[in-house]
Scaffold this motif. Structure first.
Motif, mmCIF file in Angstrom:
data_model
loop_
_atom_site.group_PDB
_atom_site.id
_atom_site.type_symbol
_atom_site.label_atom_id
_atom_site.label_comp_id
_atom_site.label_asym_id
_atom_site.label_seq_id
_atom_site.Cartn_x
_atom_site.Cartn_y
_atom_site.Cartn_z
ATOM 1 N N ASN A 36 2.987 5.948 0.374
ATOM 2 C CA ASN A 36 3.997 5.198 0.222
ATOM 3 C C ASN A 36 3.101 3.909 -0.336
ATOM 4 N N GLN A 37 3.642 3.382 -1.296
ATOM 5 C CA GLN A 37 2.836 2.388 -2.321
ATOM 6 C C GLN A 37 2.554 1.107 -1.624
ATOM 7 N N LYS A 38 3.809 0.975 -1.049
ATOM 8 C CA LYS A 38 3.754 -0.610 0.057
ATOM 9 C C LYS A 38 2.423 -0.477 1.186
ATOM 10 N N LEU A 39 2.546 0.620 1.725
ATOM 11 C CA LEU A 39 1.608 0.797 2.760
ATOM 12 C C LEU A 39 0.333 1.113 2.303
ATOM 13 N N PHE A 40 0.079 1.643 1.130
ATOM 14 C CA PHE A 40 -1.295 1.870 0.568
ATOM 15 C C PHE A 40 -1.686 0.504 0.090
ATOM 16 N N GLU A 41 -0.906 -0.281 -0.568
ATOM 17 C CA GLU A 41 -1.490 -1.699 -0.819
ATOM 18 C C GLU A 41 -1.729 -2.462 0.426
ATOM 19 N N LYS A 42 -0.920 -2.585 1.368
ATOM 20 C CA LYS A 42 -1.154 -3.193 2.607
ATOM 21 C C LYS A 42 -2.392 -2.869 3.170
ATOM 22 N N ILE A 43 -2.725 -1.468 3.484
ATOM 23 C CA ILE A 43 -4.060 -0.995 4.091
ATOM 24 C C ILE A 43 -5.133 -1.158 3.274
ATOM 25 N N GLY A 68 -5.508 -3.034 0.307
ATOM 26 C CA GLY A 68 -5.645 -4.461 -0.443
ATOM 27 C C GLY A 68 -5.640 -4.003 -1.885
ATOM 28 N N LEU A 69 -5.439 -2.658 -2.153
ATOM 29 C CA LEU A 69 -5.598 -2.424 -3.901
ATOM 30 C C LEU A 69 -4.156 -2.319 -4.297
ATOM 31 N N ASN A 70 -3.696 -2.823 -5.734
ATOM 32 C CA ASN A 70 -2.639 -2.622 -6.191
ATOM 33 C C ASN A 70 -2.799 -1.517 -7.342
ATOM 34 N N ILE A 71 -2.713 -0.251 -7.088
ATOM 35 C CA ILE A 71 -2.964 0.718 -8.262
ATOM 36 C C ILE A 71 -1.636 1.559 -8.346
ATOM 37 N N GLN A 72 -1.440 1.534 -9.649
ATOM 38 C CA GLN A 72 -0.270 2.455 -10.098
ATOM 39 C C GLN A 72 -0.659 3.853 -10.504
ATOM 40 N N PHE A 73 -0.284 5.026 -9.609
ATOM 41 C CA PHE A 73 -0.787 6.250 -10.013
ATOM 42 C C PHE A 73 0.094 6.708 -11.008
ATOM 43 N N VAL A 74 -0.455 7.377 -11.942
ATOM 44 C CA VAL A 74 0.604 7.870 -13.227
ATOM 45 C C VAL A 74 0.683 9.380 -13.499
ATOM 46 N N GLN A 75 0.000 10.114 -12.660
ATOM 47 C CA GLN A 75 -0.344 11.664 -12.901
ATOM 48 C C GLN A 75 -0.573 12.119 -11.459
ATOM 49 N N ASP A 76 0.254 13.251 -11.458
ATOM 50 C CA ASP A 76 -0.178 13.995 -10.195
ATOM 51 C C ASP A 76 -0.651 15.501 -10.694
ATOM 52 N N ASN A 77 -1.593 16.009 -9.905
ATOM 53 C CA ASN A 77 -2.227 17.522 -10.112
ATOM 54 C C ASN A 77 -2.216 18.188 -8.947
ATOM 55 N N GLN A 78 -2.046 19.477 -9.254
ATOM 56 C CA GLN A 78 -2.311 20.648 -8.109
ATOM 57 C C GLN A 78 -3.161 21.695 -8.642
ATOM 58 N N SER A 79 -4.157 21.851 -7.830
ATOM 59 C CA SER A 79 -4.868 23.362 -8.266
ATOM 60 C C SER A 79 -4.744 24.316 -6.896
ATOM 61 N N VAL A 80 -4.766 25.609 -7.392
ATOM 62 C CA VAL A 80 -4.409 26.571 -6.435
ATOM 63 C C VAL A 80 -5.954 27.531 -6.576
ATOM 64 N N LEU A 87 -6.925 3.368 7.862
ATOM 65 C CA LEU A 87 -7.859 3.435 6.868
ATOM 66 C C LEU A 87 -9.611 3.565 7.589
ATOM 67 N N LEU A 88 -10.177 4.654 7.192
ATOM 68 C CA LEU A 88 -11.536 4.830 7.624
ATOM 69 C C LEU A 88 -12.563 4.834 6.494
#
Length: 186
Positions: free
Chosen positions: A31-38, A40-52, A3-4
């Protein structure tokens, strides 16, 4: 994964561990577990988007507000973009400040954009594939934006203005001051 910190409160960069060998590369994009550990946030992502996008495509500066505000985890799958965020949280110590970062398919860094930030990017390479996770669903009734060339923010998009490809919708976005004044009515 590392984390920077950035100069903006609650906005940070994630730098994944990239494994390289003769076959190419491998890394975890999330990786949700690693994201939370690094973080300290417990975020539930509900939507993925992509643009080209092709070189010069500028998308933003966008945000959702109120009950539909979104936090985002953004990354570039292919190509290179300049990613810009602006803190529009009125009570934040970094209100009105911006941060920019080059995201590309070489180092695979990700930017966490907290709720209460305007966000946009411009493609610097021939083509880009931009991917992002959101912790709230898109709802046009809660959509807002700030004009890309707002004089108060004076953002440097790293390309000459004549190279920009911008939607009519984004061309019509309000200034920073107008956008923020609309948020004050909430």
């Amino acid at each position: 994964m590392k984390l920077l910190k950035t100069p903006l409160k609650d906005c940070f960069i994630l730098e994944p561990t990239v494994y390289k060998d003769k076959r190419g590369i491998f890394y975890e994009t999330y990786n949700q577990k690693l994201f939370e550990k690094i973080t300290g946030l417990n975020i539930q992502f509900v939507q993925d988007n992509q643009s080209v996008s092709t070189r010069g495509v500028l998308r933003g500066l966008h945000f959702q507000h109120g009950e539909m505000a979104q936090a985002k985890l953004v990354t570039v799958v292919k190509g290179k973009v300049l990613d810009i965020v602006v803190d529009i949280r009125k009570n934040s110590e970094t209100f009105g400040k911006s941060f920019s970062i080059i995201l590309d398919d070489v180092d695979h860094r990700q930017l966490f954009v907290p709720k209460g930030f305007a966000h946009g990017f411009i493609t610097l390479s021939k083509e880009s594939i931009f991917s992002y996770k959101c912790d709230n669903f898109y709802d046009g009734a809660f959509e807002g934006g700030i004009k890309f060339d707002d004089a108060t923010l004076a953002l440097d998009w790293h390309l000459p203005k004549e190279a920009f490809i911008i939607s009519e919708k984004d061309m019509g976005l309000p200034s920073f001051e107008e956008a923020v004044s609309l948020l004050k009515r909430e």
